[in-house]
Write an enzyme that holds these catalytic residues in place. Structure first.
Site, mmCIF file in Angstrom:
data_model
loop_
_atom_site.group_PDB
_atom_site.id
_atom_site.type_symbol
_atom_site.label_atom_id
_atom_site.label_comp_id
_atom_site.label_asym_id
_atom_site.label_seq_id
_atom_site.Cartn_x
_atom_site.Cartn_y
_atom_site.Cartn_z
ATOM 1 N N LYS A 1 68.513 80.061 -9.287
ATOM 2 C CA LYS A 1 69.907 80.429 -9.055
ATOM 3 C C LYS A 1 70.797 79.238 -9.405
ATOM 4 O O LYS A 1 70.427 78.085 -9.136
ATOM 5 C CB LYS A 1 70.087 80.839 -7.588
ATOM 6 C CG LYS A 1 71.461 81.422 -7.269
ATOM 7 C CD LYS A 1 71.546 81.903 -5.817
ATOM 8 C CE LYS A 1 72.941 82.399 -5.458
ATOM 9 N NZ LYS A 1 73.052 82.876 -4.074
ATOM 10 N N SER B 1 74.965 87.415 -3.386
ATOM 11 C CA SER B 1 75.424 86.645 -4.509
ATOM 12 C C SER B 1 74.319 86.276 -5.500
ATOM 13 O O SER B 1 74.619 85.899 -6.632
ATOM 14 C CB SER B 1 76.114 85.367 -4.014
ATOM 15 O OG SER B 1 75.176 84.516 -3.391
ATOM 16 N N SER C 1 72.657 86.997 0.767
ATOM 17 C CA SER C 1 72.683 86.903 -0.693
ATOM 18 C C SER C 1 71.333 87.045 -1.387
ATOM 19 O O SER C 1 71.264 87.083 -2.615
ATOM 20 C CB SER C 1 73.310 85.568 -1.116
ATOM 21 O OG SER C 1 74.697 85.626 -0.912
#
Lengths: 447, 465
Positions: free
Chosen positions: A60, A134, A159
């Site tokens: 990420k 996210s 997330s």
């Protein structure tokens, strides 16, 4: 075709890694054009050995990878190249994992649909829909790839679970402190947890076993053992976690609970009374912490800058911040700053901390009677981008209603696909007590 | 009009490394390092970097808190103090807000108890270098200082005059020296902010005061400023002022309306710290004897006069020398010579005892020579000067500089003096006391003080009898 990371590792041991990566590179090109999942690609070095030998691993964007642009999906940090690896990334590299690139996300993790950023990833099951957020890029890439893969992701309020649920993959958020946060570009320090997204529960278990462990560079990291799986598992079904849920989604989750019951895992109905306060408390704590974490982005040392123009320093900082923070980041900075100001701190920030304690006590009480809790992960299936545009910020925030509880309490929670509604995946969330990752995984494998 | 003063003092601690990372602490460097060469991701504040608490900082902080008779809090924590300033890598400072390391302490200053509100540790920001002076063309930032450990010591508003504030700071500085956490000869900085108000008036904070003399001057200036305002029928407004040492005035910095709101929240990257009771107890037992205790003991056990005791205590190295010398020689003699000639000579040469060759043994041998009249007091003093300025051993220096009286033929000098001053010699024989003193002076002049005055007197009396 290999189904798990272990099978892929075995296959790569026999076969030719270079040709595998040449093929993978083409597939990534193609997927990226369709779903915008990767922000940065890296030239993979795939000669390592260890439990992840040769395994493709995406990271990420908020996790620092040495010499690779890492901006947490933001504009203000665009082009920032960290001079060091996050501990989780070091552990992956040492285990033979192959870093293939940085995945798309909401700016600094601010969002549940990965739309609060310039490059918006799409859901591989239906590109008119969001892949969640996210950690949207991480889940979408995992779902779209033809081969197993490990995605390093991060959750502050949901997330990891949210995009895993929307994309029909497995998302594991461990106990707070189990994985070192060193090298994570912070959202909210007391809530941030690094976890994994994979195609199967077994893969998530392998991935977590590699990245977990005490790290002296993160004082909040834990030096504790995980207890074994108890002989008898009793599920708890908290009624508050079904109240705001779409009926078709709730039905899919109940089907799974009944199937587990039929397989000999009984359930009890329980109640978590502090649930209704958790969302508000979460947004106060998370934004208060975020507003301090984002203070460092002012165009002085890294990231975007503005012309100097003989301005006074506060004007210069404001110019950089006004230009490069998105409106969602600005909203959270203002909310968070307000909540910690003298005169308001008692009413908001400190009150939220009290609620957080209540939420933890609520869970601890329930775990005296049940082994794990099962709930829907998200109240709905992945919404379309058109639907998202109609939502107010508060409706946005309400998406996290089922995930903020375990995140506030720092509890391990796993989202596992458990059926479909309108051909879109639905996820069941398994929440365990602190450090009961083994139990959570073992139940996840039964779903 | 009663004046009310409180002080907040910051001291850079000489730990091996910085407070939240493994970088070396530049306070311990002899030479100023090149700018931005003693830095890492944590003390620059790069995204993703995290702080880790240096246990030596906690150890030093605990020692200071205990010496100031503070309560060590069971669990203390760190907070973020947010404000935007170019010297702060993160635009927040990690400090202690909610629960400091120590609180509710006290320090006895000239017989008056000054209450200590709190003792806490925090990080120093980077250093700003104003090119072309403040308000010049631009500012450079040197992060070498960023993350230097600081201890902050805050008093209650218990001081009632600038003199008292100066005395408090002198006493505090001495305590810190005895604890081994501050050494004025190094680059470590000790700075204070002062709060001052007239009874019933608004409180003014003065920032950026270095040293005891400045504290006194800044507070005296500010006290006069506030009194003058009052005489003119004006009111003091609550504000923060800056001490300008060049002009010796306080200047307006910001008023209450523009006072910053630091928006304190807990530092989520650092877990609260709980010190085990046994560690606190151990630290307490290991506390050195503090100046106040020594002061009492010197008067009680060594019968040293208060003024002398004070002078000995002012320099911990001299106190150590005194205590060791007192085991071998009369303590009053040792006190007089250490607090007197030795201290004077060290100051004159701008040297510290440890920078000289003087040992307890060599110093005691000088005093013994003096005591047995083998050295005149002037020669003993000269010897101490040579010991400090040139180094080496007393015997060698005595020979080199001919410091004994034995090299001079006293009888010959006396004969010459009598011959050259017949009137005075006659007067002495006739019982004029002043004339004897005159002749003694003449002999002393001829022998350049190498002979003790008493010896000269006796020899003259004998010659003229």
């Amino acid at each position: 075709m290999p189904q798990t990371l272990v099978q892929l590792r075995t296959e790569l041991k026999k076969g030719n890694r270079s040709s595998f990566y040449a093929k993978l590179s083409k597939e990534l090109d193609q997927l990226n054009r369709k779903y915008h999942v990767l922000l940065e690609r890296t030239e993979p070095s795939h000669t390592g050995s260890g439990p992840l030998a040769g395994i493709p691993v995406s990271v990420k964007d908020c996790l620092c990878v040495k010499d690779v642009p890492s901006a947490a999906g933001s504009e203000i940090l665009k082009g920032y190249i960290p001079p060091f690896d996050a501990t989780a990334v070091t552990k992956v590299k040492n285990a033979g994992g192959v870093i293939i690139g940085k995945t798309a996300q909401d700016e600094f993790g601010f969002g549940s649909f990965s739309v609060n950023t310039n490059i918006v990833p799409k859901n591989p099951h239906d590109p008119t829909r969001s892949c969640g957020g996210s950690s949207g890029g991480a889940a979408a890439l995992t779902a779209a790839l033809s081969v197993p893969h490990l995605a390093l992701a991060e959750s502050t309020g949901g997330s990891i679970a949210c995009p895993a649920s929307f994309c029909g993959v497995v998302g594991m958020t461990p106990t707070y402190g189990l994985v070192s946060r060193y090298g994570l570009i912070d959202y909210a320090n007391s809530l941030d947890k690094i976890g994994v997204i994979t195609k199967s529960v077994a893969d998530a278990e392998l991935g977590l076993s590699v990245i977990r462990g005490y790290d002296p560079r993160d004082q909040t990291s834990l030096d504790k053992k995980i207890p074994p799986v108890p002989k008898r598992i009793v599920l708890g079904v908290p009624k508050e976690y079904f109240e705001t849920v779409d009926s078709a989604v709730a039905a899919a989750v109940w089907d799974t609970i009944k199937k587990l019951e039929a397989a000999g895992i009984p359930y009890k109905k329980v109640s978590l009374t502090a649930t209704k306060y958790a969302l508000a408390a979460y947004y106060i704590i998370a934004t208060a912490e975020a507003s301090t974490n984002l203070a460092k982005y002012c165009g002085m040392r890294y990231g975007q800058a503005a012309p100097l123009e003989q301005r006074e320093m506060n004007e210069y900082f404001s110019a950089v911040r006004s230009t490069y923070f998105s409106s969602e980041a600005k909203r959270r900075i203002m909310l968070g700053t307000f909540a910690r100001m003298a005169g308001f701190r008692d009413k908001y920030f400190l009150q939220a901390q009290k609620v957080r304690t209540l939420v933890i006590q609520d869970f601890k009480k329930v775990f005296k009677n049940v082994s794990v809790l099962v709930t829907p992960t998200m109240p709905v299936i992945a919404p379309t981008f058109a639907e998202i545009e109609q939502m107010s910020p508060v409706q946005h925030y309400a998406m996290d209603v089922l995930t903020v509880g375990p995140n506030l309490a720092g509890l391990p929670h796993l989202s596992v696909p458990c059926g479909t509604v309108k051909n879109m995946p639905v996820g069941i969330q398994i929440i365990g007590d602190h450090l009961t990752e083994a139990t959570v995984f073992s139940l996840g494998k039964c779903v | 009009m009663t004046v009310i003063i409180g002080l907040e003092t910051h001291v850079q601690l000489p730990t091996k490394s910085k407070i939240f990372c493994g970088c070396k602490n530049i306070v311990t460097f002899e030479k100023e390092p090149e700018p931005n060469t003693v830095t890492c991701e944590t003390c620059i504040g790069l995204p993703g970097a995290k702080p880790q608490v240096n246990s030596q900082v906690i150890e030093f902080g605990t020692r200071i808190a205990l010496a100031l008779e503070c309560k060590i809090n069971n669990t203390f924590s760190f907070s973020r103090k947010t404000y935007f300033y170019p010297d702060m890598g993160k635009n927040f400072q990690i400090t202690q807000h909610t629960i400091p390391l120590g609180s509710h302490g006290k320090l006895l200053v000239d017989g008056k108890l000054i209450r200590i509100t709190r003792v806490h540790v925090e990080e120093d920001p980077a250093r700003l270098v104003h090119i072309g002076g403040v308000g010049g063309s631009h500012v450079l930032v040197d992060y070498n200082r960023s993350g230097t450990p600081l201890v902050e010591i805050v008093t209650e508003p218990d001081m009632t005059s600038p003199e008292q504030a100066r005395a408090y700071l002198a006493t505090l500085t001495q305590v810190l020296q005895y604890l081994g956490v501050y050494d004025p000869s190094t680059k470590a900085v000790l700075k204070s902010d002062a709060n001052i108000s007239l009874k019933g008036g608004a409180r003014v904070e003065i920032k950026n005061i270095t040293g005891e003399k400045e504290v006194f001057e800044a507070l005296r200036f500010e006290m006069m400023r506030q009194k003058n305002l009052s005489k003119q029928g004006k009111r003091t407004i609550q504000e923060t002022r800056l001490w300008n040492p060049e002009l010796s005035v306080t200047q307006e910095l910001r008023t209450k309306e523009t006072e910053e709101d630091y928006g304190y929240i807990p530092e989520g990257d650092l877990t609260p710290i709980t010190l085990e009771q046994r560690i606190i107890l151990k630290e307490k037992q290991q506390l050195p004897e503090l100046p106040a205790q020594k002061y009492k003991r010197y008067q009680r056990d060594y019968k040293v006069a208060p003024k002398l005791a004070e002078a000995l205590l002012a320099d911990p190295q001299l106190a150590v020398l005194f205590e060791a010398a007192s085991k071998k020689i009369d303590s009053k003699l040792a006190a007089t010579w250490i607090a007197g000639p030795l201290k004077k000579t060290l100051n004159w040469n701008n040297r510290r005892l440890e920078q000289t060759d003087i040992t307890v043994a060599s110093f005691v041998s000088v005093l013994k020579l003096f005591n047995s009249r083998k050295l005149t007091d002037r020669n003993a003093e000269m010897l101490i000067r040579y010991l400090v300025a040139e180094g080496g051993q007393p015997e060698t220096l005595i020979k080199k500089h001919q410091l004994t009286g034995s090299g001079t033929d006293l009888d010959k000098v006396i004969k010459t003096v009598i011959k050259n001053n017949p009137k005075a010699a006659r007067d002495v024989t006739n019982g004029v006391a002043k004339a004897l003193n005159f002749l003694i002076g003449m002999v002393m002049k001829e022998t350049k003080g190498t002979v003790d005055a008493n010896t000269v007197r006796k020899a003259l009396e004998k010659a003229l009898r």
